[in-house]
Each structure stands twice: as structure tokens, then as C-alpha cells.
Design an enzyme around this catalytic site. Structure first.
Site, PDB file in Angstrom:
ATOM      1  N   GLN A 132      10.896  -7.313   1.035  1.00  0.00           N
ATOM      2  CA  GLN A 132      10.828  -6.362  -0.069  1.00  0.00           C
ATOM      3  C   GLN A 132      12.179  -5.734  -0.421  1.00  0.00           C
ATOM      4  O   GLN A 132      12.359  -5.273  -1.540  1.00  0.00           O
ATOM      5  CB  GLN A 132       9.792  -5.277   0.247  1.00  0.00           C
ATOM      6  CG  GLN A 132       8.376  -5.838   0.285  1.00  0.00           C
ATOM      7  CD  GLN A 132       7.349  -4.800   0.679  1.00  0.00           C
ATOM      8  OE1 GLN A 132       7.147  -4.546   1.860  1.00  0.00           O
ATOM      9  NE2 GLN A 132       6.690  -4.199  -0.296  1.00  0.00           N
ATOM     10  N   ARG A 158      11.674   2.498  10.180  1.00  0.00           N
ATOM     11  CA  ARG A 158      10.898   1.298  10.459  1.00  0.00           C
ATOM     12  C   ARG A 158      11.327   0.205   9.486  1.00  0.00           C
ATOM     13  O   ARG A 158      11.310   0.404   8.276  1.00  0.00           O
ATOM     14  CB  ARG A 158       9.405   1.612  10.280  1.00  0.00           C
ATOM     15  CG  ARG A 158       8.508   0.429  10.391  1.00  0.00           C
ATOM     16  CD  ARG A 158       7.014   0.795  10.325  1.00  0.00           C
ATOM     17  NE  ARG A 158       6.256  -0.433  10.345  1.00  0.00           N
ATOM     18  CZ  ARG A 158       5.487  -0.872   9.351  1.00  0.00           C
ATOM     19  NH1 ARG A 158       5.287  -0.138   8.279  1.00  0.00           N
ATOM     20  NH2 ARG A 158       4.884  -2.037   9.439  1.00  0.00           N
ATOM     21  N   HIS A 207       6.512  -9.209   9.145  1.00  0.00           N
ATOM     22  CA  HIS A 207       5.980  -8.476   7.984  1.00  0.00           C
ATOM     23  C   HIS A 207       5.817  -9.473   6.828  1.00  0.00           C
ATOM     24  O   HIS A 207       6.518  -9.400   5.822  1.00  0.00           O
ATOM     25  CB  HIS A 207       6.916  -7.319   7.611  1.00  0.00           C
ATOM     26  CG  HIS A 207       6.289  -6.264   6.747  1.00  0.00           C
ATOM     27  ND1 HIS A 207       6.282  -4.919   7.094  1.00  0.00           N
ATOM     28  CD2 HIS A 207       5.669  -6.338   5.554  1.00  0.00           C
ATOM     29  CE1 HIS A 207       5.678  -4.228   6.135  1.00  0.00           C
ATOM     30  NE2 HIS A 207       5.308  -5.056   5.192  1.00  0.00           N
ATOM     31  N   ASN A 223       2.623  -6.578  10.893  1.00  0.00           N
ATOM     32  CA  ASN A 223       2.256  -5.603   9.895  1.00  0.00           C
ATOM     33  C   ASN A 223       1.035  -6.076   9.123  1.00  0.00           C
ATOM     34  O   ASN A 223       1.062  -7.153   8.511  1.00  0.00           O
ATOM     35  CB  ASN A 223       3.391  -5.385   8.893  1.00  0.00           C
ATOM     36  CG  ASN A 223       2.996  -4.366   7.837  1.00  0.00           C
ATOM     37  OD1 ASN A 223       2.913  -3.179   8.116  1.00  0.00           O
ATOM     38  ND2 ASN A 223       2.706  -4.828   6.626  1.00  0.00           N
ATOM     39  N   GLU A 224      -0.024  -5.304   9.154  1.00  0.00           N
ATOM     40  CA  GLU A 224      -1.208  -5.507   8.309  1.00  0.00           C
ATOM     41  C   GLU A 224      -1.724  -6.946   8.312  1.00  0.00           C
ATOM     42  O   GLU A 224      -1.796  -7.591   7.269  1.00  0.00           O
ATOM     43  CB  GLU A 224      -0.908  -5.082   6.864  1.00  0.00           C
ATOM     44  CG  GLU A 224      -0.550  -3.628   6.725  1.00  0.00           C
ATOM     45  CD  GLU A 224      -0.395  -3.200   5.268  1.00  0.00           C
ATOM     46  OE1 GLU A 224      -0.505  -4.047   4.357  1.00  0.00           O
ATOM     47  OE2 GLU A 224      -0.172  -1.993   5.027  1.00  0.00           O
ATOM     48  N   ASN A 250      -1.534   2.047   8.919  1.00  0.00           N
ATOM     49  CA  ASN A 250      -1.159   2.161   7.513  1.00  0.00           C
ATOM     50  C   ASN A 250      -2.402   2.550   6.734  1.00  0.00           C
ATOM     51  O   ASN A 250      -3.411   1.835   6.790  1.00  0.00           O
ATOM     52  CB  ASN A 250      -0.641   0.833   6.961  1.00  0.00           C
ATOM     53  CG  ASN A 250       0.692   0.430   7.548  1.00  0.00           C
ATOM     54  OD1 ASN A 250       1.265   1.146   8.362  1.00  0.00           O
ATOM     55  ND2 ASN A 250       1.195  -0.718   7.132  1.00  0.00           N
ATOM     56  N   TYR A 303      -3.773   4.568   2.899  1.00  0.00           N
ATOM     57  CA  TYR A 303      -3.399   5.187   1.622  1.00  0.00           C
ATOM     58  C   TYR A 303      -4.604   5.739   0.864  1.00  0.00           C
ATOM     59  O   TYR A 303      -4.454   6.694   0.117  1.00  0.00           O
ATOM     60  CB  TYR A 303      -2.750   4.148   0.700  1.00  0.00           C
ATOM     61  CG  TYR A 303      -1.424   3.573   1.170  1.00  0.00           C
ATOM     62  CD1 TYR A 303      -1.376   2.507   2.072  1.00  0.00           C
ATOM     63  CD2 TYR A 303      -0.229   4.071   0.676  1.00  0.00           C
ATOM     64  CE1 TYR A 303      -0.153   1.964   2.471  1.00  0.00           C
ATOM     65  CE2 TYR A 303       1.001   3.523   1.065  1.00  0.00           C
ATOM     66  CZ  TYR A 303       1.026   2.469   1.961  1.00  0.00           C
ATOM     67  OH  TYR A 303       2.236   1.937   2.346  1.00  0.00           O
ATOM     68  N   GLU A 330       2.596   3.771   7.771  1.00  0.00           N
ATOM     69  CA  GLU A 330       2.779   3.759   6.313  1.00  0.00           C
ATOM     70  C   GLU A 330       1.795   4.702   5.654  1.00  0.00           C
ATOM     71  O   GLU A 330       0.613   4.757   6.019  1.00  0.00           O
ATOM     72  CB  GLU A 330       2.533   2.362   5.716  1.00  0.00           C
ATOM     73  CG  GLU A 330       3.683   1.413   5.846  1.00  0.00           C
ATOM     74  CD  GLU A 330       3.410   0.082   5.169  1.00  0.00           C
ATOM     75  OE1 GLU A 330       2.683   0.039   4.148  1.00  0.00           O
ATOM     76  OE2 GLU A 330       3.920  -0.926   5.672  1.00  0.00           O
TER      77      GLU A 330
END
Ligand SMILES: *[C@@H]1O[C@H](CO)[C@@H](O)[C@H](O)[C@H]1NC(C)=O
Ligand SMILES: *[C@@H]1O[C@H](CO)[C@@H](O)[C@H](O)[C@H]1NC(C)=O
Ligand SMILES: *[C@@H]1O[C@H](CO)[C@@H](O)[C@H](O)[C@H]1NC(C)=O
Length: 491
Positions: free
Chosen positions: A36, A94, A139, A183-184, A324, A326, A393
Site C-alpha cells: 500500500q 506497524r 500482509h 494480517n487479516e 483489526n 472498524y 488497526e
């Protein structure tokens, strides 16, 4: 419970914020990921990864054909990024390692020294500024060669990942004390190998995501055991995993909807957390998927089985949980259950939706429901015996990257308040919070149109100029006072 009704310092907000100080050792941080922000997609010997391949061959996979070729150019601007991290006054940063930058073909027989040096430089720069690196080993950016060999649905990947993780521990472990294996995985397994909406874009709903997850869990466990046996005695760090979930709120207080909430959490979060924290997949997953698989004509369940030895091997392999989160969704039992429908959504037999009245961010999956985070943390505490947890996150997206980011400020304050409430009222064991994200960056298929940064990035300028948004001052203030309101009381 003592609450203060306050008007926020720099922005109007009307919520009730927790007025207790965060503990002195509570870790405040911010995060990014390699694909990213780094850019330099083919520089200095880096190999191609599955996002490079997908977005080069299929540019309309993302909004405006955006991709990570250059993005924030952090590969060349890492010192500037670390200066921003320093300016924020956070204690930890991170970031993730790009597998194909270190191992261009994914295998350990060919190490790219320039890629290794980049991460050594980044870690040195962080340490020189007193910032603790939190390193995500994977990731989402699998080397393309490993995808060509079968990717996550193939069992070979477990040893490839274990070799790569061992190399990372040995290269960087002197200076890295917090590791996150993945990650996720829910997102890259479901979207990458089930729904086909993320790289590598494979549509095998109902089988692909379960095979992917099975190998991710074995790879995670293997990396943890490698660290435990070969590195922990000298390096003395911690290895965890980052899992993501919404809070799933029962649509009504009926028993059916309460069960639907628990079932959905098991299918989304327990899928990974249950094998790691309790052993094996959740019962409801094993039962539903077996029943539906047989009804569909399969001889055995589409959910792979762990042997008893594997259950023991995977169990207990997280020194901490990275969470994480949201958003929240409403849930109820799925009304029209078509037994032929394939995918873990259908296997859960729960339907989910966003309430129209909830405020939204730019990302279609982002709704502002700060009340959900306390409920989620309480559920995790009760389900997994209160694991040490860091919110790896949490953050807010808009479309324009405005510097006057009042909505982001309100979001962060309210979610931190919910976390503090959960620590206070439920005794959940949260030791840190990491805002997603440091700088506006490539938000996967949404390209540069969903902006989560504390700092704006000018993607029209070759310099990729970074500019602080108003949220930077608010976050600095929270970190300095360890508090969300003017008049804090000690915890
Ligand atoms: C995506 O790209 C393909 C091939 O270039 C093209 O045929 C198609 O129209 C594009 N789709 C959209 C939505 O732009
Ligand atoms: C490039 O960006 C940095 C901050 O990100 C800024 O200090 C510098 O002035 C910029 N240079 C140019 C030529 O715009
Ligand atoms: C950063 O932290 C230091 C040490 O706690 C503090 O003195 C300083 O005021 C902080 N800076 C900002 C901008 O909050």
C-alpha cells in the site's frame, strides 16, 4: 461509571467520552503495509507479487486503474515517514515486509540483499528515534511464483512460509520484538480465493477460502514454533497474529438473533481464533459445513479437518492477539436458505446488513459504530479467556483527504473511548492501539479514492508530499495526556 459530557477540543463532537487515563505503558501507534505504501515495485531486485500481476494485467480491477507501482514511494521516502511517526509521538510503528522484496521468487535459496537492507535501514531509523517496530510478516502480497505453484490453497505453501518466517526472525529479530505472522487472513482467503475480489482474484467460493485458511493456520503455527524453539531463547520477543472482524449486533433481542450473532462471529473470527486459542475449528462451522457439503453431494465436508496432532500443534500459538476492527453489522438467521449456494456466507446461515441510519466512511464497509467495539472486546474476552490484545488497526476513510478531518477525529476519539470503557468495565486486556493509517495510501481495489491517513499525500506531485491533517494534533494530544477529555482522572 463516571462520565463527563464534553465539547471536544478541536472539533465539535457530542459523544460521551471516557474520562479515565490510559495506563502509562499503553502503546499508541500507527500502521502501514508494504504494497500500500512502498512503490518501487520492480526496483533493486524485488520480485513480482500477486497484486503487481493482477493490477498490471487487469487494471480495471481497481478504481481508476490505480496500483502500487509508485503509490506513496515510501521505499525511497522511508526516512520522511519515520520523521512523521516521530512527530506523532507514538511509541510503535506497524509495517509489513514484502516477501518478494526479500525473496524475489518466494523461495529462500535466492535472497535479495537490497531488499533486506531496505528493511534493516527502516528498522534502524525507527530504533534511532525510539520507536518500537511491530512487524507483519505477510500482509497480502504473495510472490507471484508461489501463486503459480498453487498459492495458499496448496499445502506446499506452509513450508515456503515457514522458511521465509525463519529468515525474517534471523535477519531482523535482534531489533524486532513484536511479530505478526499474518494480517487479516479472513480477507485474503475469502476475497482472494473465494469471492475473487482481491488478488489473486480466484473465484472458488465454498472451497478456496477454507483451503487457504487451513494452510494459513498451519503456517502461522509453524512460524510460532520456529520462533519458540530457535529464536525466543536469545531474542525474547513475541509472535502473534492479526485477525479482523466486525461486531455483529443481533437485529432484535430474540434468542434466534443472539445465536445468529455468535454464529457469525464464529464463522468470521472463530474460524482463525478458535484453532489458535482453543483448538480446532468452532463446532458450528464443522457442523454447518459438513451438513451442507453432504447435501450438495460432496463425500466429505468442504472444511478441511485437522488431525488430533495438528489441533495440538496449532493450539496456543499466539503470544498476543492483534485485532483489526472498524464497523458493526446487524444479523439474523438467513431467511431463504438455498442449500446449493456456495461460500462461507451461506454456510453460516446468517444474513448481515448495515443499518441505514449509521454514519458511513468512504469505504463501503466502513460505518461509524463505536458502541460495537466494547461489545466485541467483551465477546473476545469471554470466548478466549481474555487474551492479551492490541488493536492493530482502526481508523476512518474519506474521499478527499481533507486536512480538516473532523469525522476522523470523532471516529478515533469515540472508538478509543469504547476501548477504554471495555478495559474499565469488562477488564479486557488491551495493551495498545494502532491507527490505520500513517499516510493516505493505496486502499486495494478502491485505489487512491478511500483515504485513511493521518497525513495527506499529494498523489499528483512526483514528491508525494505529505501534509499533516488536523487529526495529527488531536492524536498527539491524546498521547501526551493519555486521555480523551480535558479533565481526566487517574485510572
Ligand atoms: C475491463 O477490462 C476489459 C479488458 O480490457 C474490458 O473489456 C472491460 O470493458 C473493462 N471493464 C470495465 C468495467 O471497465
Ligand atoms: C517534498 O515533500 C516534503 C514533505 O513531504 C517537503 O518538505 C518538501 O518541501 C517537498 N519538496 C517539493 C519540491 O515539493
Ligand atoms: C511528545 O512527547 C513528549 C514527551 O512526552 C512531550 O514532551 C511533547 O510535548 C510531545 N509532543 C507533542 C507534539 O505532543
Amino acid at each position: 461509571m463516571e462520565y463527563l459530557y464534553i465539547l471536544c477540543l478541536l472539533a465539535p463532537c457530542y459523544a460521551t467520552l471516557n474520562n479515565k487515563k490510559f495506563p502509562d505503558d499503553f502503546m499508541f501507534g500507527t500502521a502501514t503495509s508494504s504494497y500500500q505504501v512502498e512503490g518501487a515495485w520492480n526496483e533493486d531486485g524485488k520480485g513480482e507479487n500477486i497484486w503487481d500481476r493482477l493490477l498490471h494485467t487487469n487494471p480495471n480491477f481497481t478504481v481508476n486503474g490505480d496500483n502500487g507501482d509508485i503509490t506513496c514511494n515510501s521505499y525511497h521516502k522511508y526516512k520522511e515517514d519515520v520523521a512523521l511517526v516521530k512527530e506523532l509521538n507514538v511509541t510503535h510503528y506497524r509495517f509489513s515486509l514484502a516477501w518478494a522484496r526479500i525473496l524475489p521468487n518466494g523461495h529462500v535459496d535466492q535472497i535479495n540483499e537490497a531488499g533486506v537492507q531496505y528493511y534493516k535501514n527502516l528498522i534502524t531509523e525507527l530504533r534511532a528515534n525510539n520507536i518500537e517496530p511491530l512487524v507483519t510478516i505477510y500482509h497480502w502480497d504473495l510472490p507471484q511464483t508461489l501463486q503459480d505453484e498453487g498459492g495458499w490453497p496448496s499445502s506446499d505453501i506452509v513450508d515456503r512460509y515457514a522458511d521465509y518466517a525463519r529468515l525474517c526472525f534471523s535477519l531482523f529479530g535482534e531489533d524486532v520484538k513484536y511479530w505478526m505472522t499474518f494480517n487479516e487472513p479472513k480477507e485474503f482467503c475469502l476475497q482472494g480465493y473465494g469471492e475473487g475480489t482481491n488478488a489473486p482474484g480466484i473465484k472458488e467460493s465454498g472451497t478456496g477460502e477454507y483451503l487457504c485458511a487451513h494452510h494459513v493456520l498451519k503456517a502461522h503455527a509453524k512460524a510460532w514454533h520456529i520462533y519458540e524453539e530457535e529464536f525466543r531463547p536469545t531474542q525474547n520477543g513475541q509472535v502473534g497474529i492479526v485477525l479482523d472482524t466486525n461486531w455483529y449486533e443481533p437485529a432484535t433481542d430474540s434468542a434466534e438473533d443472539e445465536i445468529a450473532s455468535d454464529t457469525k462471529l464464529q464463522f468470521v473470527f472463530g474460524w482463525y481464533a478458535h484453532p489458535i486459542f482453543k483448538g480446532d475449528y468452532p463446532e458450528v462451522m464443522k457442523n454447518n459445513i459438513q451438513r451442507r457439503s453432504l447435501a450438495q453431494g460432496y463425500a466429505v465436508s468442504r472444511l478441511p479437518e485437522f488431525t488430533p496432532e495438528e489441533i495440538e500443534y496449532v493450539k496456543g500459538t499466539a503470544d498476543f492477539l492483534g485485532l483489526n476492527t472498524y464497523s458493526s453489522m446487524l444479523v439474523q438467521p438467513r431467511k431463504y436458505t438455498d442449500v446449493s449456494a456456495m461460500g462461507s456466507e451461506y454456510d453460516s446461515e446468517v444474513e448481515e446488513w448495515y443499518d441505514d441510519s449509521w454514519p458511513k466512511g468512504a469505504s463501503p464497509w466502513l460505518v461509524v459504530t463505536p458502541w460495537g467495539i466494547q461489545k466485541l472486546l467483551r465477546w473476545i474476552k469471554n470466548e478466549y479467556n481474555n487474551p492479551r490484545t492490541i488493536i492493530t488497526e482502526n481508523g476512518y476513510s474519506d474521499y478527499d483527504g481533507t486536512l480538516d478531518d473532523v469525522d476522523r477525529i470523532n471516529y478515533i476519539q469515540q472508538y478509543l473511548s469504547g476501548i477504554r470503557d471495555a478495559m474499565d468495565e469488562d477488564g479486557v486486556n488491551v495493551f495498545g492501539y494502532t491507527v490505520w493509517t500513517l499516510i493516505d495510501n493505496l486502499e486495494w481495489v478502491f485505489g487512491f479514492t478511500n483515504k485513511f491517513g493521518l497525513y495527506n499525500v499529494d498523489f499528483n506531485s512526483p514528491n508525494r508530499t505529505r501534509t499533516a491533517k488536523k487529526s495529527v494534533g488531536v492524536y498527539q494530544n491524546i498521547i501526551r495526556t493519555r486521555c480523551l477529555v480535558d479533565d481526566c482522572i487517574d485510572s
